[in-house]
Design a protein around this motif. Structure first.
Motif, PDB file in Angstrom:
ATOM      1  N   TYR A 157       0.890  -1.222   0.022  1.00  0.00           N
ATOM      2  CA  TYR A 157      -0.138  -0.107  -0.087  1.00  0.00           C
ATOM      3  C   TYR A 157       0.979   1.117  -0.023  1.00  0.00           C
ATOM      4  O   TYR A 157       0.622   2.141  -0.748  1.00  0.00           O
ATOM      5  CB  TYR A 157      -0.949  -0.136   1.325  1.00  0.00           C
ATOM      6  CG  TYR A 157      -1.946   1.154   1.074  1.00  0.00           C
ATOM      7  CD1 TYR A 157      -3.308   0.901   0.595  1.00  0.00           C
ATOM      8  CD2 TYR A 157      -1.731   2.261   1.944  1.00  0.00           C
ATOM      9  CE1 TYR A 157      -3.981   1.845   0.492  1.00  0.00           C
ATOM     10  CE2 TYR A 157      -2.781   3.325   1.758  1.00  0.00           C
ATOM     11  CZ  TYR A 157      -4.043   3.061   1.068  1.00  0.00           C
ATOM     12  OH  TYR A 157      -4.835   3.906   1.291  1.00  0.00           O
ATOM     13  N   SER A 158       1.917   1.263   0.690  1.00  0.00           N
ATOM     14  CA  SER A 158       2.706   2.268   0.831  1.00  0.00           C
ATOM     15  C   SER A 158       3.517   2.835  -0.535  1.00  0.00           C
ATOM     16  O   SER A 158       3.573   3.847  -0.756  1.00  0.00           O
ATOM     17  CB  SER A 158       3.779   2.110   1.985  1.00  0.00           C
ATOM     18  OG  SER A 158       4.928   3.282   1.984  1.00  0.00           O
ATOM     19  N   GLY A 211       0.434   9.473  -5.781  1.00  0.00           N
ATOM     20  CA  GLY A 211       0.462  10.914  -5.273  1.00  0.00           C
ATOM     21  C   GLY A 211      -0.393  10.866  -3.947  1.00  0.00           C
ATOM     22  O   GLY A 211      -0.928  12.154  -3.588  1.00  0.00           O
ATOM     23  N   GLY A 212      -0.153   9.786  -2.867  1.00  0.00           N
ATOM     24  CA  GLY A 212      -0.704   9.785  -1.640  1.00  0.00           C
ATOM     25  C   GLY A 212      -2.024   9.197  -1.546  1.00  0.00           C
ATOM     26  O   GLY A 212      -2.548   8.427  -2.422  1.00  0.00           O
ATOM     27  N   VAL A 213      -2.345   9.286  -0.234  1.00  0.00           N
ATOM     28  CA  VAL A 213      -3.483   8.346   0.320  1.00  0.00           C
ATOM     29  C   VAL A 213      -4.762   8.607  -0.522  1.00  0.00           C
ATOM     30  O   VAL A 213      -5.638   7.730  -1.171  1.00  0.00           O
ATOM     31  CB  VAL A 213      -3.831   8.088   1.496  1.00  0.00           C
ATOM     32  CG1 VAL A 213      -5.215   7.532   2.127  1.00  0.00           C
ATOM     33  CG2 VAL A 213      -2.525   7.640   2.278  1.00  0.00           C
ATOM     34  N   GLU A 214      -5.255   9.776  -0.536  1.00  0.00           N
ATOM     35  CA  GLU A 214      -6.371  10.268  -1.326  1.00  0.00           C
ATOM     36  C   GLU A 214      -6.399  10.080  -2.538  1.00  0.00           C
ATOM     37  O   GLU A 214      -7.515   9.618  -3.287  1.00  0.00           O
ATOM     38  CB  GLU A 214      -6.575  11.753  -1.045  1.00  0.00           C
ATOM     39  CG  GLU A 214      -8.019  12.348  -1.482  1.00  0.00           C
ATOM     40  CD  GLU A 214      -8.102  13.828  -1.126  1.00  0.00           C
ATOM     41  OE1 GLU A 214      -9.219  14.311  -1.718  1.00  0.00           O
ATOM     42  OE2 GLU A 214      -7.364  14.388  -0.330  1.00  0.00           O
ATOM     43  N   LEU A 249      -8.791   5.847  -6.867  1.00  0.00           N
ATOM     44  CA  LEU A 249      -8.707   4.913  -8.066  1.00  0.00           C
ATOM     45  C   LEU A 249      -9.018   3.417  -7.766  1.00  0.00           C
ATOM     46  O   LEU A 249      -9.252   2.613  -8.771  1.00  0.00           O
ATOM     47  CB  LEU A 249      -6.852   4.849  -8.358  1.00  0.00           C
ATOM     48  CG  LEU A 249      -6.180   6.210  -8.845  1.00  0.00           C
ATOM     49  CD1 LEU A 249      -4.967   5.720  -9.154  1.00  0.00           C
ATOM     50  CD2 LEU A 249      -6.813   6.578 -10.090  1.00  0.00           C
ATOM     51  N   LEU A 250      -9.565   3.408  -6.514  1.00  0.00           N
ATOM     52  CA  LEU A 250      -9.975   1.899  -6.210  1.00  0.00           C
ATOM     53  C   LEU A 250     -11.418   2.016  -6.080  1.00  0.00           C
ATOM     54  O   LEU A 250     -12.252   2.944  -5.953  1.00  0.00           O
ATOM     55  CB  LEU A 250      -9.401   1.778  -5.026  1.00  0.00           C
ATOM     56  CG  LEU A 250      -7.914   1.847  -4.615  1.00  0.00           C
ATOM     57  CD1 LEU A 250      -7.662   1.432  -3.160  1.00  0.00           C
ATOM     58  CD2 LEU A 250      -7.327   0.544  -5.534  1.00  0.00           C
ATOM     59  N   SER A 251     -11.952   0.749  -6.462  1.00  0.00           N
ATOM     60  CA  SER A 251     -13.326   0.791  -6.375  1.00  0.00           C
ATOM     61  C   SER A 251     -13.802  -0.687  -5.715  1.00  0.00           C
ATOM     62  O   SER A 251     -12.846  -1.831  -5.874  1.00  0.00           O
ATOM     63  CB  SER A 251     -14.174   0.543  -7.894  1.00  0.00           C
ATOM     64  OG  SER A 251     -13.413  -0.321  -8.760  1.00  0.00           O
ATOM     65  N   GLU A 252     -15.000  -1.026  -5.237  1.00  0.00           N
ATOM     66  CA  GLU A 252     -15.285  -2.153  -4.511  1.00  0.00           C
ATOM     67  C   GLU A 252     -16.085  -2.799  -5.498  1.00  0.00           C
ATOM     68  O   GLU A 252     -16.900  -2.462  -6.274  1.00  0.00           O
ATOM     69  CB  GLU A 252     -16.197  -1.710  -3.391  1.00  0.00           C
ATOM     70  CG  GLU A 252     -15.306  -1.516  -2.074  1.00  0.00           C
ATOM     71  CD  GLU A 252     -14.787  -2.610  -1.439  1.00  0.00           C
ATOM     72  OE1 GLU A 252     -15.191  -3.674  -1.705  1.00  0.00           O
ATOM     73  OE2 GLU A 252     -13.868  -2.286  -0.564  1.00  0.00           O
ATOM     74  N   PRO A 253     -15.932  -4.083  -5.460  1.00  0.00           N
ATOM     75  CA  PRO A 253     -17.071  -5.072  -6.189  1.00  0.00           C
ATOM     76  C   PRO A 253     -18.352  -4.912  -5.552  1.00  0.00           C
ATOM     77  O   PRO A 253     -18.508  -4.420  -4.606  1.00  0.00           O
ATOM     78  CB  PRO A 253     -16.042  -6.636  -5.989  1.00  0.00           C
ATOM     79  CG  PRO A 253     -15.755  -6.625  -4.617  1.00  0.00           C
ATOM     80  CD  PRO A 253     -15.221  -5.139  -4.512  1.00  0.00           C
ATOM     81  N   THR A 267       3.721   5.832 -12.244  1.00  0.00           N
ATOM     82  CA  THR A 267       4.090   7.011 -11.387  1.00  0.00           C
ATOM     83  C   THR A 267       3.588   8.135 -11.679  1.00  0.00           C
ATOM     84  O   THR A 267       3.641   8.392 -12.715  1.00  0.00           O
ATOM     85  CB  THR A 267       5.733   6.843 -11.246  1.00  0.00           C
ATOM     86  OG1 THR A 267       6.322   5.662 -10.959  1.00  0.00           O
ATOM     87  CG2 THR A 267       6.189   7.901 -10.020  1.00  0.00           C
ATOM     88  N   VAL A 268       2.970   8.677 -10.719  1.00  0.00           N
ATOM     89  CA  VAL A 268       2.420  10.006 -10.615  1.00  0.00           C
ATOM     90  C   VAL A 268       3.331  10.874  -9.684  1.00  0.00           C
ATOM     91  O   VAL A 268       3.314  10.366  -8.642  1.00  0.00           O
ATOM     92  CB  VAL A 268       1.049   9.984 -10.211  1.00  0.00           C
ATOM     93  CG1 VAL A 268       0.369  11.290 -10.169  1.00  0.00           C
ATOM     94  CG2 VAL A 268      -0.011   9.060 -11.471  1.00  0.00           C
ATOM     95  N   GLN A 269       3.621  11.722 -10.049  1.00  0.00           N
ATOM     96  CA  GLN A 269       4.403  12.723  -8.878  1.00  0.00           C
ATOM     97  C   GLN A 269       3.329  13.444  -7.844  1.00  0.00           C
ATOM     98  O   GLN A 269       2.302  13.549  -8.172  1.00  0.00           O
ATOM     99  CB  GLN A 269       5.238  13.980  -9.576  1.00  0.00           C
ATOM    100  CG  GLN A 269       6.244  13.753 -10.513  1.00  0.00           C
ATOM    101  CD  GLN A 269       7.209  12.674  -9.970  1.00  0.00           C
ATOM    102  OE1 GLN A 269       7.681  13.120  -8.988  1.00  0.00           O
ATOM    103  NE2 GLN A 269       7.831  11.612 -10.696  1.00  0.00           N
ATOM    104  N   ALA A 270       3.771  13.307  -6.365  1.00  0.00           N
ATOM    105  CA  ALA A 270       3.217  13.619  -5.625  1.00  0.00           C
ATOM    106  C   ALA A 270       3.118  15.118  -5.614  1.00  0.00           C
ATOM    107  O   ALA A 270       3.987  15.820  -5.982  1.00  0.00           O
ATOM    108  CB  ALA A 270       3.707  13.256  -4.228  1.00  0.00           C
TER     109      ALA A 270
END
Length: 230
Positions: free
Chosen positions: A10-11, A18-21, A26-30, A227-230
């Motif tokens: 996860y880290s 670009g961080g937790v938020e 980008l995540l979604s639940e089934p 990769t996305v820059q933070a």
């Protein structure tokens, strides 16, 4: 087998996205099992068929043509498709509004028959899919490959993911991770590899409480050229 911790997975994904938020967006639940069980069986056949036509083809073209597929094949009405004579199927396969690939078109009634067989035993195909345990999702993949047509490789899993069934996907990024961490060594879809992959995902799910869908994406976001820059 010692697995990398979920926290490390996860880290790394956080750092690259670009961080937790940003990562969580980008995540979604089934879907829940209850929601899955309510999906009409013709939608399973439609999605299986779409995924088959998208395999090895430009996905956007298939999506754009899909309303025509729905019209040509009676909105994937299973009973109508199973009553269709062979000469009619061949004529439909030449309809200029769809992608004219007879080999793939033939999978539509074949997979309709698989769904019909399961309906007779389980009441509905949707319930069959909903009740299949995610702890053995590769078993469902293998079932679809054996009893359906052209649903092996990533085709079946991608269709399940689109329908909302919780499953990981063996994308090139996920495969790279699995090989780099010596979780698999041989063929990606060998029984030995699939069993090893299932055990790894079951471990991370137990550790994190995350869905297989989320875990798969988190692993993919932590490797590859994304990769996305933070």
């Amino acid at each position: 087998m010692k697995y990398e911790s979920f926290d490390d997975i996860y880290s790394r994904a956080c750092q690259r996205k670009g961080g937790v938020e940003a990562l969580e967006s980008l995540l979604s639940e089934p879907l829940s099992n209850k929601q899955l069980a309510l999906i009409p069986d013709d939608r399973f056949l439609a999605q299986f068929s779409m995924s088959i036509f998208q395999s090895g083809f430009v996905w956007r073209v298939i999506r754009n043509k899909w309303p025509a597929f729905e019209e040509v094949f009676w909105e994937f009405n299973i009973e109508k498709l199973l009553m269709m004579p062979a000469d009619m199927l061949e004529r439909k396969s030449q309809d200029v509004r769809i992608v004219r690939n007879f080999t793939k078109v033939k999978t539509i009634p074949a997979n309709a028959q698989m769904i019909r067989n399961i309906q007779l035993e389980h009441g509905s195909f949707a319930k069959f899919i909903a009740n299949w345990p995610e702890s053995d999702i590769v078993g469902l993949w293998l079932y679809l490959k054996k009893h359906g047509q052209r649903l092996g490789g990533n085709t079946g899993p991608y269709a399940l993911r689109q329908l909302g069934k919780d499953t990981f996907i063996l994308s090139s990024d996920v495969e790279s991770y699995l090989r780099a961490h010596s979780i698999i060594e041989g063929g990606l879809y060998s029984k030995r590899s699939l069993d090893a992959i299932q055990r790894a995902f079951n471990h991370w799910q137990s550790e994190s409480g995350r869905s297989l869908t989320e875990l798969s994406r988190l692993i993919a976001y932590g490797v590859g050229e994304n990769t996305v820059q933070a």
